[in-house]
Design a protein around this motif. Structure first.
Motif, PDB file in Angstrom:
ATOM      1  N   PRO A 121      13.739   3.893  -8.256  1.00 39.77           N
ATOM      2  CA  PRO A 121      14.447   2.523  -8.586  1.00 39.77           C
ATOM      3  C   PRO A 121      13.969   1.719  -9.362  1.00 39.77           C
ATOM      4  N   VAL A 122      14.626   0.101  -8.655  1.00 38.00           N
ATOM      5  CA  VAL A 122      14.685  -0.702  -9.915  1.00 38.00           C
ATOM      6  C   VAL A 122      13.379  -0.960 -10.369  1.00 38.00           C
ATOM      7  N   GLY A 123      12.252  -1.269  -9.123  1.00 33.53           N
ATOM      8  CA  GLY A 123      11.391  -1.450  -9.633  1.00 33.53           C
ATOM      9  C   GLY A 123      10.716  -0.369 -10.143  1.00 33.53           C
ATOM     10  N   ARG A 124      10.786   0.851 -10.580  1.00 33.30           N
ATOM     11  CA  ARG A 124      10.264   1.606 -11.698  1.00 33.30           C
ATOM     12  C   ARG A 124      10.580   0.722 -13.556  1.00 33.30           C
ATOM     13  N   PHE A 125      11.556   0.445 -13.128  1.00 34.26           N
ATOM     14  CA  PHE A 125      12.010  -0.179 -14.624  1.00 34.26           C
ATOM     15  C   PHE A 125      11.698  -1.406 -15.055  1.00 34.26           C
ATOM     16  N   LEU A 126      10.621  -2.387 -13.801  1.00 27.88           N
ATOM     17  CA  LEU A 126      10.052  -3.286 -14.166  1.00 27.88           C
ATOM     18  C   LEU A 126       9.267  -3.057 -14.195  1.00 27.88           C
ATOM     19  N   ILE A 127       8.622  -2.218 -13.625  1.00 26.58           N
ATOM     20  CA  ILE A 127       6.632  -1.898 -13.627  1.00 26.58           C
ATOM     21  C   ILE A 127       6.476  -1.092 -14.631  1.00 26.58           C
ATOM     22  N   GLU A 128       7.157  -0.103 -15.151  1.00 28.88           N
ATOM     23  CA  GLU A 128       6.691   1.005 -16.329  1.00 28.88           C
ATOM     24  C   GLU A 128       6.542   0.016 -17.379  1.00 28.88           C
ATOM     25  N   GLY A 129       7.861  -0.616 -17.575  1.00 30.19           N
ATOM     26  CA  GLY A 129       7.741  -1.630 -18.821  1.00 30.19           C
ATOM     27  C   GLY A 129       6.918  -2.425 -19.351  1.00 30.19           C
ATOM     28  N   MET A 130       5.999  -3.086 -17.898  1.00 27.77           N
ATOM     29  CA  MET A 130       4.567  -4.125 -17.991  1.00 27.77           C
ATOM     30  C   MET A 130       3.650  -2.926 -17.894  1.00 27.77           C
ATOM     31  N   SER A 131       3.535  -1.630 -17.977  1.00 30.85           N
ATOM     32  CA  SER A 131       2.667  -0.978 -17.854  1.00 30.85           C
ATOM     33  C   SER A 131       2.900  -0.424 -19.290  1.00 30.85           C
ATOM     34  N   ASP A 132       4.168   0.207 -20.003  1.00 34.02           N
ATOM     35  CA  ASP A 132       3.608   0.811 -20.871  1.00 34.02           C
ATOM     36  C   ASP A 132       2.949  -0.311 -22.150  1.00 34.02           C
ATOM     37  N   ALA A 133       4.059  -1.655 -21.544  1.00 34.31           N
ATOM     38  CA  ALA A 133       4.329  -2.769 -23.618  1.00 34.31           C
ATOM     39  C   ALA A 133       2.804  -3.054 -23.124  1.00 34.31           C
ATOM     40  N   ARG A 134       2.051  -3.557 -22.141  1.00 34.61           N
ATOM     41  CA  ARG A 134       1.096  -4.703 -21.732  1.00 34.61           C
ATOM     42  C   ARG A 134      -0.171  -3.886 -21.319  1.00 34.61           C
ATOM     43  N   SER A 135      -0.143  -3.083 -21.511  1.00 38.75           N
ATOM     44  CA  SER A 135      -0.802  -1.809 -20.274  1.00 38.75           C
ATOM     45  C   SER A 135      -2.015  -2.969 -19.127  1.00 38.75           C
ATOM     46  N   LEU A 136      -0.216  -2.856 -18.377  1.00 38.35           N
ATOM     47  CA  LEU A 136      -1.245  -3.296 -16.956  1.00 38.35           C
ATOM     48  C   LEU A 136      -1.770  -2.219 -15.974  1.00 38.35           C
ATOM     49  N   PRO A 137      -2.484  -2.148 -15.255  1.00 32.88           N
ATOM     50  CA  PRO A 137      -2.585  -1.174 -14.188  1.00 32.88           C
ATOM     51  C   PRO A 137      -1.129  -2.040 -13.099  1.00 32.88           C
ATOM     52  N   ALA A 138      -0.187  -0.657 -12.347  1.00 36.15           N
ATOM     53  CA  ALA A 138       0.694  -0.140 -11.768  1.00 36.15           C
ATOM     54  C   ALA A 138       0.367  -1.848 -10.847  1.00 36.15           C
ATOM     55  N   ALA A 139      -0.914  -1.101  -9.469  1.00 39.87           N
ATOM     56  CA  ALA A 139      -0.544  -2.687  -9.202  1.00 39.87           C
ATOM     57  C   ALA A 139      -0.322  -3.786  -9.722  1.00 39.87           C
ATOM     58  N   GLN A 140      -1.657  -4.003 -10.356  1.00 33.20           N
ATOM     59  CA  GLN A 140      -1.243  -5.803 -11.401  1.00 33.20           C
ATOM     60  C   GLN A 140       0.618  -5.878 -11.855  1.00 33.20           C
ATOM     61  N   ALA A 141       0.832  -4.619 -11.851  1.00 32.70           N
ATOM     62  CA  ALA A 141       2.828  -5.050 -12.869  1.00 32.70           C
ATOM     63  C   ALA A 141       3.470  -5.419 -11.374  1.00 32.70           C
ATOM     64  N   ARG A 142       3.433  -4.604 -10.108  1.00 32.13           N
ATOM     65  CA  ARG A 142       3.395  -4.983  -9.469  1.00 32.13           C
ATOM     66  C   ARG A 142       4.135  -6.376  -9.474  1.00 32.13           C
ATOM     67  N   THR A 143       2.772  -6.781  -8.669  1.00 29.72           N
ATOM     68  CA  THR A 143       2.752  -7.588  -8.165  1.00 29.72           C
ATOM     69  C   THR A 143       3.146  -8.600  -9.165  1.00 29.72           C
ATOM     70  N   ARG A 144       3.510  -8.475 -10.663  1.00 33.78           N
ATOM     71  CA  ARG A 144       3.768  -9.811 -11.424  1.00 33.78           C
ATOM     72  C   ARG A 144       5.770  -9.198 -11.483  1.00 33.78           C
ATOM     73  N   ALA A 145       6.219  -8.192 -11.294  1.00 33.95           N
ATOM     74  CA  ALA A 145       7.276  -7.708 -11.012  1.00 33.95           C
ATOM     75  C   ALA A 145       8.496  -8.740 -10.207  1.00 33.95           C
ATOM     76  N   ALA A 146       7.291  -8.630  -8.860  1.00 35.25           N
ATOM     77  CA  ALA A 146       7.470  -8.873  -7.477  1.00 35.25           C
ATOM     78  C   ALA A 146       7.692 -11.039  -8.360  1.00 35.25           C
ATOM     79  N   GLU A 147       7.009 -11.418  -8.672  1.00 34.29           N
ATOM     80  CA  GLU A 147       6.939 -13.043  -9.241  1.00 34.29           C
ATOM     81  C   GLU A 147       7.632 -13.206 -10.248  1.00 34.29           C
ATOM     82  N   LEU A 148       8.214 -12.676 -11.239  1.00 40.42           N
ATOM     83  CA  LEU A 148       9.737 -12.324 -11.936  1.00 40.42           C
ATOM     84  C   LEU A 148      10.614 -12.573 -11.106  1.00 40.42           C
ATOM     85  N   LEU A 149      10.673 -11.488 -10.241  1.00 39.77           N
ATOM     86  CA  LEU A 149      12.166 -11.189  -9.322  1.00 39.77           C
ATOM     87  C   LEU A 149      12.441 -12.845  -8.904  1.00 39.77           C
TER      88      LEU A 149
END
Length: 281
Positions: free
Chosen positions: A106-134
């Motif tokens: 799913p598209v969410g994995r593309f956004l969330i895993e990228g932020m989790s890996d590059a910025r070390s964000l927790p998954a829940a925080q990365a998902r919130t950030r992904a929704a904001e970016l969209l």
């Protein structure tokens, strides 16, 4: 911000061993917050220039010259250092958004895993950030899109997702490789407007690769005209349009489609422009 000096790219055919020079000693600079358009026909070396900046040139290639990003030698960087630079400072938006996304995730994995890996964000925080970016790229139904697979979204929607992914790392330099080629004209305009807005909003530098001179002139501060692996001239859109220095640039200008290439159509004999309501009756 970016300094490219005497960039030469030579590719060797693994079968024949024949070496071919693809880029011929090109040099250019890019200031902070500036947008540079690389324009020219297919095969002129525009995308290869971006590959050299990213360090993803073909394995059989040899790159010579210098590429510096904020004083860091990109050609001399490697391994973990180059991965860090790509994660934090560089972002690529490719021509085909389908090629940027895993079709079975799913598209969410593309956004969330990228932020989790590059910025070390927790998954829940990365998902919130992904929704904001969209939402920032014009997607309101964020939860549905995050759950969707690439084949369930239109090309324009997928390119917005890729732009959101590119912005997630707060890059210094955005590399856009003909990001609207596969889209219809209306969607092209929307995607280009989003790119330009985000660049100005975040103060990003951008290299925009395109064969469309008018499009590049609309969103870039300067244009570099390329042909056969060589930069022929660099100037503002007005300089390129009004005072082209080479015959090739003049040919590019004349090749632009025009609504009335032979002048505006004239009224048929015996008719004229309608001037009042009585004529219309």
């Amino acid at each position: 911000m970016l300094q490219v000096d005497s960039l030469v790219l030579t590719v060797t055919d693994p079968d024949s061993g024949q070496a071919t020079e693809i880029l011929h000693g090109n040099s250019f600079t890019l200031g902070s917050g500036e947008a540079l358009g690389l324009v020219g026909e297919s095969g002129s070396g525009k995308s290869m220039t971006l590959k050299c900046i990213l360090g993803i040139e073909p394995s059989s290639a040899r790159v010579e010259g210098s590429i510096e990003l904020d004083g860091t030698d990109l050609l001399g960087s490697g391994g973990e250092e180059l991965r860090r630079i790509r994660a934090n400072d560089l972002a690529l938006i490719s021509q085909n958004p389908h090629g940027s996304l895993n079709p079975v995730l799913p598209v969410g994995r593309f956004l969330i895993e990228g932020m989790s890996d590059a910025r070390s964000l927790p998954a829940a925080q990365a998902r919130t950030r992904a929704a904001e970016l969209l939402r920032q790229v014009g997607i309101d139904d964020t939860e549905r899109v995050l759950r969707s697979y690439p084949h369930q979204l239109s090309g324009g929607m997928l390119q917005r997702v890729v732009i959101a992914g590119a912005m997630s790392g707060d890059p210094k330099l955005l590399l856009a490789d003909e990001p609207t080629t596969a889209l219809d004209v209306t969607t092209q305009a929307e995607v280009v407007a989003i790119l330009d807005e985000k660049r100005r909003e975040h103060g990003l530098s951008m290299i925009y690769v395109t064969h469309d001179l008018d499009l590049a002139a609309a969103i870039c501060d300067r244009l570099a005209v390329m042909k056969d692996g060589e930069i022929l001239e660099i100037g503002t859109p007005e300089e390129i349009r009004d005072r082209p220095k080479t015959e090739y640039t003049r040919a590019l200008m004349s090749a632009r489609p025009q609504l009335y290439p032979d002048g505006a159509p004239q009224p048929a004999p015996g008719t004229g422009p309608l001037t009042n309501t009585e004529d219309r009756a």
